[in-house]
Scaffold this motif. Structure first.
Motif, mmCIF file in Angstrom:
data_model
loop_
_atom_site.group_PDB
_atom_site.id
_atom_site.type_symbol
_atom_site.label_atom_id
_atom_site.label_comp_id
_atom_site.label_asym_id
_atom_site.label_seq_id
_atom_site.Cartn_x
_atom_site.Cartn_y
_atom_site.Cartn_z
ATOM 1 N N THR A 1 0.752 -1.395 0.016
ATOM 2 C CA THR A 1 -0.031 0.133 -0.056
ATOM 3 C C THR A 1 0.756 1.300 0.098
ATOM 4 O O THR A 1 0.223 2.407 -0.553
ATOM 5 N N GLU A 2 2.142 1.162 0.493
ATOM 6 C CA GLU A 2 3.028 2.351 0.563
ATOM 7 C C GLU A 2 2.853 3.296 -0.763
ATOM 8 O O GLU A 2 2.699 4.490 -0.525
ATOM 9 N N ALA A 3 3.289 2.565 -1.695
ATOM 10 C CA ALA A 3 3.461 3.353 -3.115
ATOM 11 C C ALA A 3 2.054 4.227 -3.659
ATOM 12 O O ALA A 3 2.146 5.100 -3.866
ATOM 13 N N PRO A 4 0.938 3.289 -3.675
ATOM 14 C CA PRO A 4 -0.294 3.767 -4.195
ATOM 15 C C PRO A 4 -0.749 5.056 -3.266
ATOM 16 O O PRO A 4 -1.295 5.877 -3.698
ATOM 17 N N VAL A 5 -0.374 5.008 -2.036
ATOM 18 C CA VAL A 5 -0.617 5.847 -0.937
ATOM 19 C C VAL A 5 0.085 7.372 -1.176
ATOM 20 O O VAL A 5 -0.220 8.365 -1.466
ATOM 21 N N THR A 6 1.292 6.958 -1.377
ATOM 22 C CA THR A 6 2.208 8.308 -1.344
ATOM 23 C C THR A 6 2.638 8.704 -2.817
ATOM 24 O O THR A 6 3.030 9.892 -2.846
ATOM 25 N N VAL A 7 2.495 7.825 -3.939
ATOM 26 C CA VAL A 7 2.716 8.084 -5.103
ATOM 27 C C VAL A 7 1.340 8.805 -5.841
ATOM 28 O O VAL A 7 1.445 9.625 -6.552
ATOM 29 N N LEU A 8 0.501 7.911 -5.712
ATOM 30 C CA LEU A 8 -0.666 7.987 -6.536
ATOM 31 C C LEU A 8 -1.773 8.803 -5.882
ATOM 32 O O LEU A 8 -2.903 9.226 -6.393
ATOM 33 N N GLY A 9 -1.520 9.262 -4.479
ATOM 34 C CA GLY A 9 -2.547 9.822 -3.699
ATOM 35 C C GLY A 9 -3.627 8.901 -3.186
ATOM 36 O O GLY A 9 -4.633 9.586 -2.862
ATOM 37 N N MET A 10 -3.609 7.616 -3.477
ATOM 38 C CA MET A 10 -4.698 6.870 -3.050
ATOM 39 C C MET A 10 -4.996 6.988 -1.674
ATOM 40 O O MET A 10 -4.204 6.922 -0.863
ATOM 41 N N SER A 11 -6.455 6.860 -1.269
ATOM 42 C CA SER A 11 -6.746 6.922 0.213
ATOM 43 C C SER A 11 -5.908 5.396 0.788
ATOM 44 O O SER A 11 -6.129 4.411 0.218
ATOM 45 N N ARG A 12 -5.934 5.414 2.225
ATOM 46 C CA ARG A 12 -5.302 4.264 3.024
ATOM 47 C C ARG A 12 -6.047 3.272 2.629
ATOM 48 O O ARG A 12 -5.763 2.165 2.490
ATOM 49 N N ASP A 13 -7.552 3.465 3.124
ATOM 50 C CA ASP A 13 -8.459 2.230 2.956
ATOM 51 C C ASP A 13 -8.586 1.852 1.709
ATOM 52 O O ASP A 13 -8.645 0.605 1.461
ATOM 53 N N GLU A 14 -8.612 2.640 0.517
ATOM 54 C CA GLU A 14 -8.852 2.111 -0.756
ATOM 55 C C GLU A 14 -7.558 1.163 -1.218
ATOM 56 O O GLU A 14 -7.699 0.206 -1.867
ATOM 57 N N ALA A 15 -6.441 1.915 -0.913
ATOM 58 C CA ALA A 15 -5.170 1.051 -0.905
ATOM 59 C C ALA A 15 -5.095 -0.326 -0.437
ATOM 60 O O ALA A 15 -4.725 -1.373 -0.952
ATOM 61 N N GLU A 16 -5.669 -0.581 0.859
ATOM 62 C CA GLU A 16 -5.618 -1.733 1.707
ATOM 63 C C GLU A 16 -6.374 -2.717 0.824
ATOM 64 O O GLU A 16 -6.362 -3.846 0.909
ATOM 65 N N VAL A 17 -7.736 -2.327 0.380
ATOM 66 C CA VAL A 17 -8.735 -3.064 -0.213
ATOM 67 C C VAL A 17 -8.180 -3.668 -1.448
ATOM 68 O O VAL A 17 -8.173 -4.901 -1.942
ATOM 69 N N ARG A 18 -7.765 -2.839 -2.090
ATOM 70 C CA ARG A 18 -6.604 -3.355 -3.327
ATOM 71 C C ARG A 18 -5.575 -4.324 -3.246
ATOM 72 O O ARG A 18 -5.434 -5.322 -3.811
ATOM 73 N N LEU B 1 -3.286 -9.832 -3.099
ATOM 74 C CA LEU B 1 -2.787 -10.945 -2.311
ATOM 75 C C LEU B 1 -3.534 -12.103 -2.366
ATOM 76 O O LEU B 1 -3.069 -13.097 -2.246
ATOM 77 N N GLU B 2 -4.904 -12.039 -2.683
ATOM 78 C CA GLU B 2 -5.647 -13.500 -2.818
ATOM 79 C C GLU B 2 -5.104 -13.707 -4.200
ATOM 80 O O GLU B 2 -5.082 -14.870 -4.619
ATOM 81 N N LEU B 3 -5.025 -12.815 -5.212
ATOM 82 C CA LEU B 3 -4.582 -13.206 -6.708
ATOM 83 C C LEU B 3 -3.204 -13.766 -6.677
ATOM 84 O O LEU B 3 -3.131 -14.954 -7.411
ATOM 85 N N VAL B 4 -2.386 -13.673 -5.688
ATOM 86 C CA VAL B 4 -1.074 -14.213 -5.836
ATOM 87 C C VAL B 4 -1.093 -15.437 -4.497
ATOM 88 O O VAL B 4 -0.116 -16.098 -4.230
ATOM 89 N N GLY B 5 -2.041 -15.719 -3.907
ATOM 90 C CA GLY B 5 -2.271 -16.910 -2.990
ATOM 91 C C GLY B 5 -1.670 -16.445 -1.812
ATOM 92 O O GLY B 5 -1.216 -17.339 -1.093
ATOM 93 N N LEU B 6 -1.790 -15.265 -1.440
ATOM 94 C CA LEU B 6 -1.113 -15.165 0.120
ATOM 95 C C LEU B 6 -2.041 -14.041 0.885
ATOM 96 O O LEU B 6 -1.588 -13.246 1.415
ATOM 97 N N ALA B 7 -3.435 -14.477 0.845
ATOM 98 C CA ALA B 7 -4.250 -13.701 1.426
ATOM 99 C C ALA B 7 -4.134 -13.751 2.812
ATOM 100 O O ALA B 7 -4.699 -13.012 3.802
ATOM 101 N N ASP B 8 -3.384 -14.784 3.439
ATOM 102 C CA ASP B 8 -3.179 -14.840 4.811
ATOM 103 C C ASP B 8 -1.889 -14.430 5.494
ATOM 104 O O ASP B 8 -1.555 -14.535 6.551
ATOM 105 N N LYS B 9 -1.353 -13.632 4.650
ATOM 106 C CA LYS B 9 -0.091 -12.958 4.991
ATOM 107 C C LYS B 9 0.109 -11.616 5.160
ATOM 108 O O LYS B 9 1.056 -11.043 5.011
#
Length: 266
Positions: free
Chosen positions: A124-141, A146-154
């Protein structure tokens, strides 16, 4: 040397602006790069269309990774022009370079994760600091990726708690979190133990099949190149010596240099 056949699979990695499918997204014209007296790229010309998966193969030192580093603005060409999504990346004012750079994501050989941050924060760090995305939106994304790459539990794990293959999958998710139009892959399995390679390649295969993101990949994994590529470019001494669909390049290459290289690595 043009790479221009269209591919339009569903974009599961999320929408991106610009780069209509089938239209030219990346172009290098007469690009030359030297390091001292050594010419790494020699008047290189090629283009990549949006939505295409293009793999660069060839011996070490042939200039493949230098192309990715130029697109990431980690180095600059000595001659020639580079255009991304209709805008000139080189030569261009620094402000324009920074804006175009946002359209490009890269996964490196080494994971380069922030060791003091959780997996979720790494993404989430780069989307928030570089793209100006909200923290909540970045975390949802980030959780979706993480689910896409098989690491939803990490989400809460630190990089040191993950295997090399898991760290590389986090790095892939981190690159995708920026919603790039172009994803650059630089020998992404070369730093992994052999038993971890298959898992990372499977994730990339899934991304290639389920999204229309443009990929430019450097790899020595010839089976992977055959599976995911629309076009394969064979490099030698800073030039493209042969280009074509994977079926022809791997099954019936036209150039003797390509046959020599493949006979050594297959």
């Amino acid at each position: 040397m043009s790479v221009d056949t269209m591919k339009n699979p569903e974009d599961a990695a999320g929408p991106r602006s610009g780069g209509a499918a089938g239209g030219e997204l990346v172009r290098l014209e007469n690009v030359t790069k030297r390091f001292g007296d050594h010419t790494v790229l020699d008047g290189l010309d090629f283009s990549v269309a949006a939505g295409r998966h293009v793999t660069l193969i060839g011996p070490s030192g042939s200039g493949k990774t230098t192309i990715l580093r130029l697109l990431m603005t980690l180095t600059r060409p000595d001659e020639g022009t580079i255009t991304v999504d209709g805008e000139q990346l080189f030569p261009a004012p620094e402000k324009q370079v920074r804006e175009i750079r946002k359209k490009i994501g890269m996964v490196f050989q080494h994971f380069n994760l922030f060791p003091n941050m959780s997996v979720l924060r790494n993404i989430t760090e780069a989307p928030v600091t570089v793209l100006g995305m909200s923290r909540d939106e970045a975390e949802v994304r980030a959780r979706e990726l993480l689910e896409l790459v098989g690491l939803a539990d990490k989400c809460d794990a630190r990089p040191s708690q993950l295997s090399g293959g898991q760290q590389q999958r986090v790095a892939i998710a981190r690159a995708l979190a920026m919603r790039p139009q172009v994803l650059l892959l630089d020998e992404v399995t070369s730093a992994l133990d052999p038993e971890l390679v298959a898992g990372v390649l499977d994730v990339l295969r899934d991304i290639a099949r389920s999204t229309d993101i443009t990929m430019l990949c450097v790899t020595h994994e010839m089976g992977f190149a055959r599976d995911i590529s629309d076009q394969v470019l064979m490099f030698d001494a800073g030039r493209v010596v042969e280009s074509g669909p994977p079926e022809r390049i791997f099954g019936d290459p036209e150039q003797e240099r390509t046959r020599e290289f493949l006979s050594a690595v297959l």
